[in-house]
Design an enzyme around this catalytic site. Structure first.
Site, mmCIF file in Angstrom:
data_model
loop_
_atom_site.group_PDB
_atom_site.id
_atom_site.type_symbol
_atom_site.label_atom_id
_atom_site.label_comp_id
_atom_site.label_asym_id
_atom_site.label_seq_id
_atom_site.Cartn_x
_atom_site.Cartn_y
_atom_site.Cartn_z
ATOM 1 N N CYS A 24 0.878 -1.167 0.000
ATOM 2 C CA CYS A 24 0.000 0.000 0.000
ATOM 3 C C CYS A 24 0.910 1.209 0.000
ATOM 4 C CB CYS A 24 -0.913 0.013 1.226
ATOM 5 S SG CYS A 24 -1.917 1.517 1.316
ATOM 6 N N CYS A 68 -0.564 4.177 2.463
ATOM 7 C CA CYS A 68 -0.545 4.038 3.926
ATOM 8 C C CYS A 68 -0.300 2.565 4.289
ATOM 9 C CB CYS A 68 -1.837 4.556 4.542
ATOM 10 S SG CYS A 68 -3.341 3.943 3.760
ATOM 11 N N SER A 69 -1.355 1.833 4.708
ATOM 12 C CA SER A 69 -1.144 0.443 5.117
ATOM 13 C C SER A 69 -2.386 -0.411 4.851
ATOM 14 C CB SER A 69 -0.781 0.383 6.603
ATOM 15 O OG SER A 69 -1.815 0.970 7.383
ATOM 16 N N CYS A 70 -3.095 -0.158 3.753
ATOM 17 C CA CYS A 70 -4.300 -0.931 3.419
ATOM 18 C C CYS A 70 -3.947 -2.417 3.352
ATOM 19 C CB CYS A 70 -4.877 -0.464 2.088
ATOM 20 S SG CYS A 70 -5.459 1.248 2.127
#
Length: 251
Positions: free
Chosen positions: A126, A129-131
């Site tokens: 991602c 961000c941190s999907c």
């Protein structure tokens, strides 16, 4: 944190603990502000937030491992996974519409399972961000959320994979899939040789979290993600080989 108070002296003479706000990131400050505002406006209660946090921190990658093992042994199930992964997840007791079981819906309902082949390897990231597909894999590992991984994987995927101990031959195409707010990915790796007569339970044990992200391959005897300590290397000139592609999905 408390400090000793001396009667007769003002607080100006006393050592002070650093404000807590300096101990957390800007993103965490934003999350706290939004959460408190949502609670104040009655969107949910603090108890709801506590229960949801407890639930998210309890999830393990076992559900994803079971999905892969079942897909390896049941061609009809695999076809359903590739057609509608969210719907197929219900067959292994994962309901993306209400994953918590107490009325809290997932904030994303688009899961795509990426099937590896002997000549195609997927790895997910991602870049924003941190999907991450938490209902299947639980909380993302810390390295997945780092800027270093997110920035470098899309530029030098083979090099980053090698730093995880995964060196792929040049004839294998490496495809990087970029998650976003609404679309999550999970890798369906190639079933390793030597597992032909294994049960689903045995197969699930070798499908680790890293295999489903794409930074490792399942193999008999490997049942845990242990990263070798390897120093990041400077990119080699022209190291972006043909056969390395980065995909960005549209909403």
């Amino acid at each position: 944190m408390s400090h000793k108070h001396t009667p007769g002296k003002g607080d100006a003479d006393q050592p002070h603990a650093a404000p807590m706000v300096e101990e957390i990131t800007d993103f965490e400050v934003l999350e706290i502000a939004v959460r408190e505002l949502a609670i104040e406006h009655g969107l949910f209660a603090a108890e709801d937030h506590r229960r949801f946090t407890e639930w998210t921190e309890s999830i393990e990658p076992a559900a994803g491992s079971r999905l892969v093992a079942k897909a390896w042994t049941d061609p009809a199930f695999k076809a359903r996974v590739m057609e509608d992964a969210v719907k197929a997840c219900k067959e292994i007791s994962i309901d993306w519409a209400e994953p918590t079981g107490f009325g809290t819906p997932s904030d994303y309902m688009n899961l795509r399972v990426l099937e590896d082949t002997p000549t195609l390897h997927h790895v997910i990231v991602c870049t924003l961000c941190s999907c991450y597909p938490r209902p299947l894999l639980g909380m993302s590992p810390e390295w997945y959320r780092t800027t270093n991984y997110r920035r470098r994987l899309v530029r030098w995927p083979r090099q980053v994979l090698a730093e995880f101990g995964l060196v792929l031959p040049p004839e294998v195409e490496v495809r990087v899939e970029d998650s976003n707010q609404k679309c999550r990915f999970m890798v369906l790796p190639v079933r390793p040789e030597g597992t032909e007569n294994w049960t689903e339970g045995q197969l699930a044990e070798i499908v680790t979290r890293d295999c489903m992200i794409g930074v490792a391959l399942p193999r008999p005897g490997r049942t845990a993600d242990v990263h070798p300590v390897q120093k990041a290397r400077r990119p080699v000139q022209g190291s972006t080989h043909s056969g390395e592609t980065t995909h960005e999905r549209e909403e």
